[in-house]
Design an enzyme around this catalytic site. Structure first.
Site, short mmCIF file in Angstrom:
data_model
loop_
_atom_site.label_atom_id
_atom_site.label_comp_id
_atom_site.label_asym_id
_atom_site.label_seq_id
_atom_site.Cartn_x
_atom_site.Cartn_y
_atom_site.Cartn_z
N HIS A 183 -6.30 -7.31 -0.60
CA HIS A 183 -6.50 -5.88 -0.79
C HIS A 183 -5.84 -5.43 -2.09
CE1 HIS A 183 -6.65 -6.54 3.62
NE2 HIS A 183 -7.67 -5.71 3.54
N ASP B 204 -2.67 -10.50 -2.88
CA ASP B 204 -3.21 -10.07 -1.59
C ASP B 204 -4.68 -9.74 -1.78
OD1 ASP B 204 -1.99 -8.75 1.19
OD2 ASP B 204 -3.83 -7.77 0.50
N ASP C 277 -4.42 -12.88 2.74
CA ASP C 277 -5.67 -12.57 3.43
C ASP C 277 -6.91 -12.93 2.62
OD1 ASP C 277 -4.66 -10.62 1.79
OD2 ASP C 277 -4.76 -9.00 3.25
N HIS D 68 0.82 -1.22 0.00
CA HIS D 68 0.00 0.00 0.00
C HIS D 68 0.85 1.27 0.00
CE1 HIS D 68 -3.59 -2.32 0.33
NE2 HIS D 68 -3.30 -2.80 1.54
ZN LIG Z 1 -4.06 -7.29 2.38
ZN LIG Z 2 -4.14 -7.69 -4.64
#
Ligand SMILES: [Zn+2]
Ligand SMILES: [Zn+2]
Ligand SMILES: [Zn+2]
Lengths: 441, 565
Positions: free
Chosen positions: A153, A151, A240, A112
């Site tokens: 996210h 991931d 995740d 991120h």
């Molecule tokens: Zn994540």
């Molecule tokens: Zn991703």
């Protein structure tokens, strides 16, 4: 003696003495059970599988990749440098042919963290994959790289860093941004004007399971990789998507992760998120290690695994199949986003966009004005004006292979900004001369 | 008076040491040929020779290092073992199947010691029955994560013997439970260690019986006998009867302890024990020997048997010279003894003789042999000998460097360790073994480090054996959410309150270590007890701390009781 089909280097760095706060999901305990599991399985006694300690990334390694304001020391701790150094060590193992594959099982994560860093976003301060890739480019002359972010996210930081880079294919699979942090990652986000179609976002509905992600991998990701022909494939291996993860809503199992990795067959994997530290990480990480080493992972199961409960809804299956049909167009014939200050628009020979970035850990907002010089002879000079409250900073990057005009332009912008002293801090990344300088106090 | 005996591959070395004065005096030392078909005979002969003229009543201790268990395994004389494993989910256990009576059972334990799948009694009974039909009398019962919760191993033992008694039973003469081997994690190693412990148990105990009997006959019935372990410590004979696997590969440990007794080692150093066929390389950090991270390999199976880190390379006095192109090589082959000692092919010793670096056996034979070999490869004899010596020194140097590099590349797990991490930079060489003196200058040429070859180096291993302390280590694991504290090696389980913390754990680990020493009647070593690892992790669910996961290791620091310096 057990033997791996492919040699694998594992950089396992659990950073047992670092945490954001005692109860934060990204804390000391996070890789404890993974370490226990790998050691109890005797993984490092398998011929061809070895454990290595991380390098420590230097300030220069960070400054090569990020604009850090006020400076690197202010936005990183040693653990971030070790985590990035872990990724670099993994890359070094592969490039030096010490191992055919490498997995950096390090924390904290990094996907991120954007081009410009003013604090922590979603547990990330610096982007460890990007630091690794830029390190590889500088030291080994690697050019074309594919980063596949698995991931849960959206890898918004990695996307931001490579937004204007036609030599990096960034593919992110993630839970639909309308349902989860950071709220981005839609197919329309497909790269800047000089790198259109080099960012591929694949949002998946909550409840997607093994079947869904494997379909995406097989029918969408692998053909795109075959098309792009990268020198290296890197997996941002966030975990995740696991069905037990406390902060997401997906249904992927350890078997699913292992198979995904076997299909993708990345040269280097780097751990990102994954916060089901007891029920998922030990099994998922073991599965990925086994898959990377070309070993049998069929006996791997979570203790509470029930295939029936993890079956994904038929509507999701249908959605995923449709997605796989439509998405290749984003790569081959990317639709242009409507021109406006948020998506970007032409202003003279600059491509400008305004960004507003929220740092969830610090709880503050940054506004950015990003400009790419549309050169025609090279990838184009990049500048970012960043403002938090009244503190204004400037980052200028002369990219790899920049033409003389862009080099001169970069230096004169930095010079001028100093004369006018409109910016408190200024950072220049000169990738042509490998010079990374900062001004300001 | 302390006695030390090291039964080696070629020689059995023995010393008698007088510790009654301020220093340590070597009263007697001898070397006898090791007779592999009669190890006890070799031990007895060595004992008789060093005890000539010694008042036997004054002898208080005999420390013994023997290759018995090692040989039994290498020569395939080990006994059949019933191995019952409970691997649960993870890597395929059949890859480390060690023997015929190997049974994989259902059931699973997770990394925190939660039972996630139960044993199947009918399946277990069938497996035990199958072993019994094969006439198996020794059993290794091993569960994955049994060091977190030994329930499955204990249950299997109960189903096998219907008793919790440590001794054998009607259906089994000997049982090894995996968690009794210590608290370290590594399932395949635990399985292999338990297997080997059973496989050599009977032979080892017969040997121990015989040693005790002959000591009685020699008027040494009052002498305390300890057995050397590979980690540079000893264990009492009685204890070793239950843990014979710990006696394996203790030879290099005896040498290393010998060097510690003979030289004052303070800095990072390299120990080179240059023997007939191999050179053993050991590394010291700040004067203390380094241990192998996990444990030694036995017959290519990694185990949990703690051992000093010793790298053995194929360069020694008897290593054959050879040429590839213009390149002179030494070892790793051995084609019989040196020509100076009646062999038929020139060796490193012959080259050293030609260079005037030593005077072993028939110097003329060395010269003739080297000259003949040189002629057949169109090189001058002088050049051949010089290059051979140089090649041997270079190989030892390169292998040492790579060992040190490997040690410095060892994984670490905390930022503190990584940033403050100590790198080993050897400052001194210690040489022992037959060619030690002769190789000193050539090695200096490569290493450029001060080097020392101590007096008595020929029997340093027996001296090391005699003076080595008894060591032991325990590991404690506590989970305050589950309210349990567990010391796997001691099989000790206890309930703890939620408030239990790292300080409590350190204190408990220490107390149990000292109590264990008292059981072994070794209370006096308490001042050498040390905590080697202590960590505590908050376990969080949601946003709440629900407990602590605590790990503590402590040990009696290995070392020698007195030195000869
Ligand atoms: Zn994540
Ligand atoms: Zn991703
Ligand atoms: Zn340009």
């Amino acid at each position: 003696m057990r033997k791996a089909e492919r040699s694998l280097g594992v950089v396992l760095f659990p950073a047992f003495d670092w945490a954001i706060s005692p109860t934060h999901p990204e804390r000391e305990e996070r890789l404890l059970y993974t370490q226990d599991q790998l050691h109890e399985e005797g993984l490092f006694d398998v011929e061809g599988v070895r454990e290595y300690k991380p390098d420590v990334a230097t300030r220069e390694d960070v400054e090569r990749t990020h604009f850090c304001f006020p400076d690197v020391d202010a936005v990183t701790t040693r653990s971030h440098l070790v985590s990035a150094g872990g990724a670099i060590r993994a890359a070094r193992l592969v490039m030096d042919k010490e191992a055919e594959r490498a997995f950096a099982l390090v924390r904290p994560p990094g996907h991120h963290a954007m081009k410009c860093v003013r604090g922590a976003r979603g547990f990330c301060n610096v982007n460890i994959e990007a630091i690794m890739v830029e390190w590889l480019r500088e030291h080994y002359g690697v050019r074309r790289v594919a980063i596949v972010d698995t991931d849960c996210h959206h890898g918004d930081g990695t996307q931001d860093i490579y937004w204007h880079d036609p030599d990096v294919l960034f593919i992110s699979l993630h839970q639909d941004g309308r349902t989860i942090f950071p709220g981005t990652g839609f197919p329309i986000e497909s790269g800047g004007p000089t790198a259109r179609g080099r960012t591929i976002n694949i949002p998946l509905p909550p409840g997607t399971g093994d079947q869904g992600v494997l379909t995406v991998m097989r029918e969408l990701v692998l053909p795109l990789l075959a098309e792009f022909q990268p020198e290296l494939v890197i997996n941002s291996a966030g975990q995740d998507n696991h069905y037990t993860d406390p902060i997401t809503d997906m249904k992927v199992s350890a078997q699913g992760y292992a198979e995904l990795n076997a299909l993708l067959n990345p040269d280097i994997a780097v751990l990102e998120g994954g916060y089901a530290i007891q029920g998922a990480l030990p099994y998922v990480n073991l599965g990925i290690c086994l898959a990377m080493a070309g070993m049998d992972y069929s006996a791997l199961r979570e203790p509470d695994y029930h295939a029936e409960a993890l079956r994904q809804d038929e509507r999701i299956t249908a959605y995923v199949e449709e997605l796989c049909r439509q998405m290749p167009r984003v790569y081959h014939d990317p639709p242009a986003a409507p021109e406006n200050p948020r998506n970007g628009m032409r202003e003279g020979d600059w491509w400008m966009r305004n960004k507003s970035i929220f740092y969830d850990t610090g709880g503050f907002q940054e506004t950015q004005k990003e400009g790419l010089h549309l050169c025609g002879n090279c990838r184009g000079l990049l500048k970012i004006e960043s403002q938090v409250d009244s503190l204004r900073c400037l980052g200028v990057e002369i990219p790899h292979g920049a033409c003389t005009a862009c080099q001169n332009l970069g230096h004169s912008i930095v010079e001028e900004s100093q004369l006018k002293s409109a910016f408190r801090y200024v950072q220049l990344i000169d990738r042509v001369n490998k010079e990374y300088s900062r001004y300001g106090f | 008076m302390y006695l030390g005996i090291d039964v080696g591959g070629t020689h059995t070395d023995a010393v008698a040491l007088d510790l009654s004065g301020p220093g340590v005096e070597v009263v007697a030392a001898c070397k006898v040929k090791t007779r592999h078909d009669d190890l006890l005979g070799s031990v007895n002969e060595a004992l008789e020779r060093i005890l000539r003229g010694v008042d036997r009543k004054l002898v208080r201790r005999l420390n013994l290092s023997t290759t018995l268990s090692t040989n039994a395994i290498v020569e395939g004389r080990a006994e059949d073992v019933g191995v019952l494993v409970v691997p649960g989910p993870g890597m395929d256990p059949s890859e480390y199947m060690l023997c015929k009576d190997f049974h994989v059972l259902d059931g699973a334990m997770d990394h925190r010691g939660n039972e996630t799948a139960r044993l199947d009694k009918a399946q277990c009974s069938a497996a035990l029955e199958a072993c019994r039909r094969d006439g198996v009398r020794a059993f290794a019962l091993v569960g994955k994560f049994s060091v977190r919760n030994p329930l499955h191993e204990n249950t299997l033992r109960h189903w096998l013997c219907h008793t919790k008694d440590e001794k054998g039973c009607e259906r089994a003469d000997f049982v090894t439970l995996g968690h009794h081997l210590g608290g370290r994690l590594n399932y395949p190693r635990r399985v292999a260690s338990a297997y080997f412990n059973c496989a050599v148990w009977r032979l080892y105990n017969q040997f121990a019986d015989a040693v005790e009997a002959s000591l009685g006959r020699m008027g040494l019935g009052h002498v305390r006998v300890n057995v050397l372990k590979a980690d540079g410590g000893t264990m009492p004979l009685a204890y070793s009867r239950k843990m014979p696997v710990q006696s394996i590969f203790s030879g290099p440990a005896a040498s290393v302890m010998g060097i510690i007794a003979l030289c004052e080692i303070i800095h990072d150093s390299v120990i080179l024990d240059i023997g007939g066929t191999t050179t053993d390389i050991a590394v010291f950090a700040d004067g203390a020997p380094l241990l192998e991270r996990a444990g030694i390999e036995i017959g290519s199976h990694p185990t949990l048997v703690r051992a000093l880190k010793v790298k053995s390379i194929g360069v020694g006095g008897d290593s054959a010279l050879s040429m590839i192109g213009d390149l002179v090589r030494v070892g790793p082959r051995r084609l019989g003894p040196s020509m100076a000692e009646g062999g038929r092919h020139p060796t490193l010793t012959d080259a050293l003789n030609c260079r005037g670096l030593c005077e072993v056996g028939d110097l003329e034979a060395s010269r003739r042999g080297v000259a003949a070999y040189a002629e057949s490869h169109t090189i001058s004899p002088e050049k051949l000998a010089a290059q051979a010596v140089e090649a041997a020194a270079r190989t030892i140097h390169e292998e040492t460097r790579s060992l040190v590099a490997e040690i410095n590349d060892r994984p670490v797990y905390t930022i503190h360790e990584l940033i403050e991490g100590k790198r080993i930079v050897p400052r001194k060489l210690y040489l022992m073994g037959g060619p030690a003196k002769a190789m000193r200058m050539p090695l200096f040429g490569c290493f450029q480090l001060a080097s020392e070859a101590p007096e008595h180096f020929a029997v340093a291993n027996a001296i090391g054996a005699a003076l080595t302390r008894t060591t032991t280590d325990v590991e404690l694991f506590a989970d305050t959410q589950k309210h349990v504290m567990f010391l796997p090696g001691l099989g000790h389980h206890e309930n703890i309150p939620a408030s239990y913390n790292l300080e409590n754990a350190k204190r408990d680990a220490m107390n149990h270590l000292l109590a264990h020493l008292a059981d072994l009647k070794l209370a006096s070593d308490a001042e050498r007890a040390e905590i080697t690892h202590a960590s505590s992790f908050n376990m969080v669910e949601g946003m709440n701390t629900v407990g602590r996961n605590i790990r503590v290791k402590c040990q009696i620091k290995p070392g020698v009781e007195r030195t000869l310096r």
